[in-house]
Scaffold this active site. Structure first.
Site, PDB file in Angstrom:
ATOM      1  N   SER A 144       1.012  -1.330   0.013  1.00  0.00           N
ATOM      2  CA  SER A 144      -0.018   0.198   0.211  1.00  0.00           C
ATOM      3  C   SER A 144       1.085   1.240  -0.138  1.00  0.00           C
ATOM      4  CB  SER A 144      -1.377   0.227   1.411  1.00  0.00           C
ATOM      5  OG  SER A 144      -1.274   1.408   1.633  1.00  0.00           O
ATOM      6  N   TYR A 157      -2.048  -1.507   9.907  1.00  0.00           N
ATOM      7  CA  TYR A 157      -2.091  -1.666   8.642  1.00  0.00           C
ATOM      8  C   TYR A 157      -0.921  -0.965   8.047  1.00  0.00           C
ATOM      9  CZ  TYR A 157      -4.314  -1.410   3.821  1.00  0.00           C
ATOM     10  OH  TYR A 157      -3.865  -1.508   2.241  1.00  0.00           O
TER      11      TYR A 157
END
Length: 301
Positions: A144, A157
């Site tokens: 990401s 995350y």
């Protein structure tokens, strides 16, 4: 890898979102596709869609945090297609947002367990099989853009994705000699159903410190609906494989943000003022060790 005809692609999270986009794009290019997903109903639906396009495919229900199940899935792939995958897509991921100071152990265990641990399980399961096959292969791992920076609202995350980026950099160095390419994809936003990830969170992880439920899911959907189409991202990934690209970041609007972030890091390093020879020796010694060129000291040796 330039030609995808006859390649065997194993895709985690392959029943929807980015994973299904990869299954469609690479299946249309001639790959035999294995989709692995924790949701059997989604696997069944995705298989029907893929087969409707004439794509040769197989589905496996898989919790990527379960190492024994992962090994069994790898055996199943070899039984069905007669070989280990030549393309591994570590795509499955989960997310939830909330104040970092309210993060529970369960939040950390779930988010890091899936987003980092699931990737580790994929690599440890399949890389030795890829090496043993002797065939040119490629690994694609979806990280990401958030893995490049910390986040007060997606701390676990972002930390997991940062580790994934770093891990793929290491694998890229280590697997080159086996003719196995490695790419790490760093999306900014994808149109997917990751907003519903909390629905797959096992009770074993206990309570979350974040707000969950239909309203939270609806709020996240309002964000992800504006993301890049999964098949568009998959096309960028295909080109990245052909180009042997380590980083795949098809979001030009993020370039200035990343440049500013890394400039702050570089600017934190003071200018060299004294003992330049000593500094060079320290750096050279460290790099030699990292590249295996220096003997590691063993007590008593």
């Amino acid at each position: 890898m330039q030609d995808f005809t006859g390649q065997v692609a194993f895709i985690t999270g392959g029943a929807s979102g980015a994973g299904l986009g990869q299954a469609k794009v690479f299946g249309r290019a001639g790959c035999k596709v294995v989709i692995a997903d924790i949701r059997q109903d989604a696997v069944d639906q995705a298989l029907a869609t893929l087969r409707g396009e004439g794509i040769e495919c197989h589905g496996i229900q898989l919790d990527i945090t379960d190492r024994a199940a992962y090994a069994a899935a790898a055996d199943e792939v070899e039984h069905v297609f007669g070989q280990a995958p030549t393309l591994l897509f570590n795509t499955a991921g989960v997310n939830n947002f909330g104040p970092i100071e309210k993060t529970t152990y369960g939040d950390f265990d779930w988010l890091i367990g899936v987003n980092l641990g699931g990737v580790v399980n994929g690599m440890v399961t399949f890389v030795p099989r890829m090496i043993a096959s002797g065939k040119p292969c490629h690994v694609v791992t979806v990280a990401s853009l958030g893995g490049f920076t910390g986040s007060a609202l997606a701390g676990p995350y972002s930390a997991a994705k940062a580790a994934v980026i770093n891990l793929m950099e290491g694998y890229a160095q280590g697997l080159e000699k086996y003719d196995i390419g490695v790419s790490v994809v760093c999306p900014a936003n994808i149109k997917s159903n990751i907003a519903e990830a909390t629905l797959t969170r096992s009770a074993q992880y206990g309570d979350s410190g974040y707000v969950e439920g239909p309203e939270a899911i609806a709020s996240l959907h309002s964000i992800y609906q504006h993301g890049m189409e999964p098949e568009v991202l998959a096309a960028h990934i295909m080109q990245g494989i052909r180009d042997k690209a380590l980083y795949i970041i098809p979001y030009p609007e993020t370039k200035d943000m990343l440049a500013a972030h890394f400039a702050r890091i570089v600017d934190a390093i003071p200018a060299l003022e004294t003992d330049p020879d000593g500094a060079k020796q320290r750096t050279d010694a460290l790099m030699a060790w990292a590249q295996g060129g220096a003997k590691v000291f063993t007590p008593g040796a």
